[in-house]
Design an enzyme around this catalytic site. Structure first.
Site, short mmCIF file in Angstrom:
data_model
loop_
_atom_site.label_atom_id
_atom_site.label_comp_id
_atom_site.label_asym_id
_atom_site.label_seq_id
_atom_site.Cartn_x
_atom_site.Cartn_y
_atom_site.Cartn_z
CG HIS A 192 -0.63 1.02 7.35
ND1 HIS A 192 0.31 0.57 8.23
CD2 HIS A 192 0.04 1.88 6.50
CE1 HIS A 192 1.48 1.14 7.96
NE2 HIS A 192 1.35 1.93 6.89
CD GLU A 193 -0.87 2.23 2.84
OE1 GLU A 193 -0.41 3.38 2.77
OE2 GLU A 193 -0.20 1.23 3.13
CB CYS A 251 5.08 2.08 7.50
SG CYS A 251 4.65 3.62 6.67
CG LEU A 252 6.61 1.02 1.48
CD1 LEU A 252 6.23 1.33 0.04
CD2 LEU A 252 7.60 -0.12 1.55
N GLY A 299 0.84 -1.20 0.00
CA GLY A 299 0.00 0.00 0.00
C GLY A 299 0.87 1.24 0.00
CG HIS A 319 0.33 6.91 5.56
ND1 HIS A 319 1.45 7.31 6.25
CD2 HIS A 319 0.51 5.59 5.33
CE1 HIS A 319 2.27 6.28 6.43
NE2 HIS A 319 1.72 5.22 5.88
CD GLN A 379 3.38 5.79 2.73
OE1 GLN A 379 2.42 5.27 2.20
NE2 GLN A 379 4.33 5.08 3.32
NI NI Z 1 2.57 3.32 5.90
#
Ligand code: NI
Length: 186
Positions: free
Chosen positions: A140-141, A98-99, A45, A144, A50
Protein backbone atom coordinates in the site's frame (compact mmCIF):
# COMPACT_ATOMS: atom_id res chain seq x y z
CA UNK A 1 6.82 17.91 14.21
CA UNK A 2 3.41 16.96 12.89
CA UNK A 3 3.03 17.66 9.19
CA UNK A 4 -0.19 18.05 7.18
CA UNK A 5 -1.22 14.96 5.21
CA UNK A 6 -1.87 15.69 1.54
CA UNK A 7 -5.32 14.62 0.43
CA UNK A 8 -6.56 12.63 -2.54
CA UNK A 9 -6.66 14.93 -5.56
CA UNK A 10 -3.42 16.71 -4.71
CA UNK A 11 -1.12 16.40 -7.75
CA UNK A 12 1.94 15.50 -5.65
CA UNK A 13 0.31 12.16 -4.80
CA UNK A 14 0.45 11.24 -8.50
CA UNK A 15 4.13 12.03 -9.07
CA UNK A 16 6.89 9.47 -9.51
CA UNK A 17 9.35 9.57 -6.63
CA UNK A 18 13.13 9.38 -6.77
CA UNK A 19 15.76 7.54 -4.74
CA UNK A 20 17.33 9.87 -2.20
CA UNK A 21 21.06 10.59 -2.06
CA UNK A 22 22.93 9.03 0.89
CA UNK A 23 23.83 12.50 2.22
CA UNK A 24 20.20 13.61 2.26
CA UNK A 25 20.10 16.52 4.71
CA UNK A 26 17.89 16.18 7.79
CA UNK A 27 16.98 12.54 7.17
CA UNK A 28 16.61 11.65 10.84
CA UNK A 29 14.32 14.61 11.51
CA UNK A 30 12.27 13.75 8.46
CA UNK A 31 11.78 10.15 9.60
CA UNK A 32 10.85 11.33 13.13
CA UNK A 33 8.32 13.74 11.64
CA UNK A 34 6.84 11.04 9.42
CA UNK A 35 6.32 8.70 12.39
CA UNK A 36 4.89 11.50 14.53
CA UNK A 37 2.49 12.54 11.76
CA UNK A 38 1.43 8.92 11.20
CA UNK A 39 0.83 8.24 14.92
CA UNK A 40 -1.16 11.44 15.33
CA UNK A 41 -3.46 10.32 12.52
CA UNK A 42 -3.74 6.75 13.86
CA UNK A 43 -2.15 5.36 10.71
CA UNK A 44 0.02 2.25 10.34
CA UNK A 45 2.00 3.56 7.38
CA UNK A 46 2.99 6.80 5.68
CA UNK A 47 4.80 7.48 2.41
CA UNK A 48 6.80 10.64 1.63
CA UNK A 49 4.42 11.88 -1.12
CA UNK A 50 1.69 12.09 1.54
CA UNK A 51 3.65 14.89 3.19
CA UNK A 52 4.51 16.49 -0.13
CA UNK A 53 7.91 14.98 -0.90
CA UNK A 54 8.98 13.21 -4.08
CA UNK A 55 11.31 10.80 -2.25
CA UNK A 56 11.26 7.00 -2.12
CA UNK A 57 10.74 6.83 1.64
CA UNK A 58 8.05 5.10 3.64
CA UNK A 59 7.53 4.35 7.31
CA UNK A 60 5.42 1.61 8.87
CA UNK A 61 4.36 0.68 12.41
CA UNK A 62 1.65 -1.94 12.74
CA UNK A 63 1.90 -2.26 16.52
CA UNK A 64 -1.43 -0.47 17.08
CA UNK A 65 -3.31 -3.17 15.14
CA UNK A 66 -1.41 -6.15 16.54
CA UNK A 67 -4.26 -7.14 18.88
CA UNK A 68 -5.95 -8.95 16.01
CA UNK A 69 -2.73 -10.32 14.54
CA UNK A 70 0.20 -10.90 16.94
CA UNK A 71 2.67 -11.15 14.03
CA UNK A 72 2.23 -7.39 13.62
CA UNK A 73 3.50 -6.64 17.13
CA UNK A 74 6.59 -4.44 17.08
CA UNK A 75 6.66 -4.30 13.29
CA UNK A 76 8.13 -0.80 13.00
CA UNK A 77 10.25 -0.14 9.94
CA UNK A 78 11.71 2.48 7.67
CA UNK A 79 12.09 1.74 3.95
CA UNK A 80 14.37 4.12 2.05
CA UNK A 81 14.96 3.84 -1.70
CA UNK A 82 12.56 0.92 -1.64
CA UNK A 83 12.17 -1.32 -4.65
CA UNK A 84 9.89 -4.37 -4.78
CA UNK A 85 11.62 -6.86 -7.04
CA UNK A 86 9.24 -9.83 -6.79
CA UNK A 87 5.61 -10.40 -5.91
CA UNK A 88 3.90 -13.78 -5.73
CA UNK A 89 1.20 -15.76 -4.02
CA UNK A 90 -2.51 -15.63 -4.57
CA UNK A 91 -4.29 -12.29 -4.55
CA UNK A 92 -6.50 -11.62 -1.57
CA UNK A 93 -8.90 -8.72 -1.06
CA UNK A 94 -8.65 -7.23 2.43
CA UNK A 95 -10.00 -3.94 3.75
CA UNK A 96 -7.66 -0.94 3.65
CA UNK A 97 -7.83 2.73 4.37
CA UNK A 98 -5.47 5.61 3.66
CA UNK A 99 -4.68 8.81 5.56
CA UNK A 100 -4.92 10.69 2.23
CA UNK A 101 -8.44 9.30 1.64
CA UNK A 102 -10.15 9.83 4.99
CA UNK A 103 -13.06 7.64 6.05
CA UNK A 104 -13.12 5.38 3.02
CA UNK A 105 -12.39 1.70 3.57
CA UNK A 106 -12.51 -0.84 0.79
CA UNK A 107 -11.30 -4.35 0.10
CA UNK A 108 -8.17 -4.12 -2.03
CA UNK A 109 -6.76 -7.11 -3.94
CA UNK A 110 -3.04 -7.63 -3.35
CA UNK A 111 -0.54 -10.44 -3.69
CA UNK A 112 0.46 -12.45 -0.62
CA UNK A 113 4.24 -12.14 -0.75
CA UNK A 114 6.82 -9.59 -1.81
CA UNK A 115 10.56 -9.36 -1.99
CA UNK A 116 11.86 -5.84 -1.42
CA UNK A 117 15.26 -4.17 -1.46
CA UNK A 118 15.67 -1.06 0.66
CA UNK A 119 17.86 0.89 3.06
CA UNK A 120 16.92 1.14 6.71
CA UNK A 121 17.11 4.31 8.85
CA UNK A 122 20.87 3.82 9.19
CA UNK A 123 21.18 3.47 5.41
CA UNK A 124 22.05 -0.22 5.73
CA UNK A 125 20.90 -2.26 2.71
CA UNK A 126 18.38 -5.12 3.05
CA UNK A 127 16.85 -7.66 0.72
CA UNK A 128 13.89 -9.25 2.46
CA UNK A 129 10.70 -11.22 1.91
CA UNK A 130 7.45 -10.24 3.64
CA UNK A 131 4.13 -12.04 3.66
CA UNK A 132 0.51 -11.53 4.58
CA UNK A 133 -0.61 -8.29 6.21
CA UNK A 134 2.95 -6.96 6.45
CA UNK A 135 3.32 -7.41 2.69
CA UNK A 136 -0.04 -5.70 2.26
CA UNK A 137 0.92 -2.61 4.27
CA UNK A 138 4.24 -2.35 2.47
CA UNK A 139 2.53 -2.68 -0.93
CA UNK A 140 0.00 0.00 0.00
CA UNK A 141 2.70 2.49 1.03
CA UNK A 142 4.93 1.46 -1.87
CA UNK A 143 2.13 2.24 -4.31
CA UNK A 144 2.28 5.85 -3.07
CA UNK A 145 5.89 6.00 -4.30
CA UNK A 146 4.61 5.17 -7.78
CA UNK A 147 1.73 7.66 -7.65
CA UNK A 148 -0.85 4.92 -7.10
CA UNK A 149 -3.67 5.14 -4.53
CA UNK A 150 -5.58 2.13 -3.20
CA UNK A 151 -8.81 3.27 -4.86
CA UNK A 152 -7.08 2.79 -8.24
CA UNK A 153 -6.97 -0.93 -7.51
CA UNK A 154 -10.70 -1.32 -6.84
CA UNK A 155 -13.07 -2.94 -9.29
CA UNK A 156 -14.81 -0.26 -11.41
CA UNK A 157 -18.15 -0.79 -9.73
CA UNK A 158 -16.69 -0.11 -6.26
CA UNK A 159 -14.91 2.99 -7.50
CA UNK A 160 -18.22 4.24 -8.91
CA UNK A 161 -19.85 3.72 -5.52
CA UNK A 162 -17.33 5.97 -3.74
CA UNK A 163 -16.97 8.54 -6.55
CA UNK A 164 -18.99 11.25 -4.78
CA UNK A 165 -17.02 10.77 -1.54
CA UNK A 166 -13.77 11.08 -3.49
CA UNK A 167 -15.04 14.26 -5.15
CA UNK A 168 -15.71 15.75 -1.71
CA UNK A 169 -12.18 14.92 -0.56
CA UNK A 170 -10.80 16.51 -3.74
CA UNK A 171 -12.64 19.72 -2.83
CA UNK A 172 -11.21 19.61 0.70
CA UNK A 173 -14.66 18.89 2.15
CA UNK A 174 -13.42 16.58 4.93
CA UNK A 175 -13.73 16.39 8.67
CA UNK A 176 -10.47 14.98 9.99
CA UNK A 177 -8.94 14.66 13.42
CA UNK A 178 -5.49 15.38 11.91
CA UNK A 179 -3.97 18.17 9.83
CA UNK A 180 -4.59 17.81 6.10
CA UNK A 181 -3.67 19.64 2.93
CA UNK A 182 -6.32 19.47 0.22
CA UNK A 183 -5.67 19.84 -3.49
CA UNK A 184 -5.12 23.45 -4.62
CA UNK A 185 -8.30 25.05 -5.94
CA UNK A 186 -8.54 25.23 -9.72
NI1 NI B 1 -2.17 5.40 1.75
Amino acid sequence: MILPVYLYGHPILRKETKDIPLDYPGLKDLLDNMFETMYKADGVGLAAPQIGLEDRILVIDTDSISKDDPTLKGFKKVFINAHIIERDGEEQAVEEGCLSIPKIHEKVPRQFRIRIQYLDENLQPHDEVFEGYKARVIQHEYDHLDGIMFVDRLPGIRKQMIRSKLNKIMKGDVNCSYRVKPAPRK
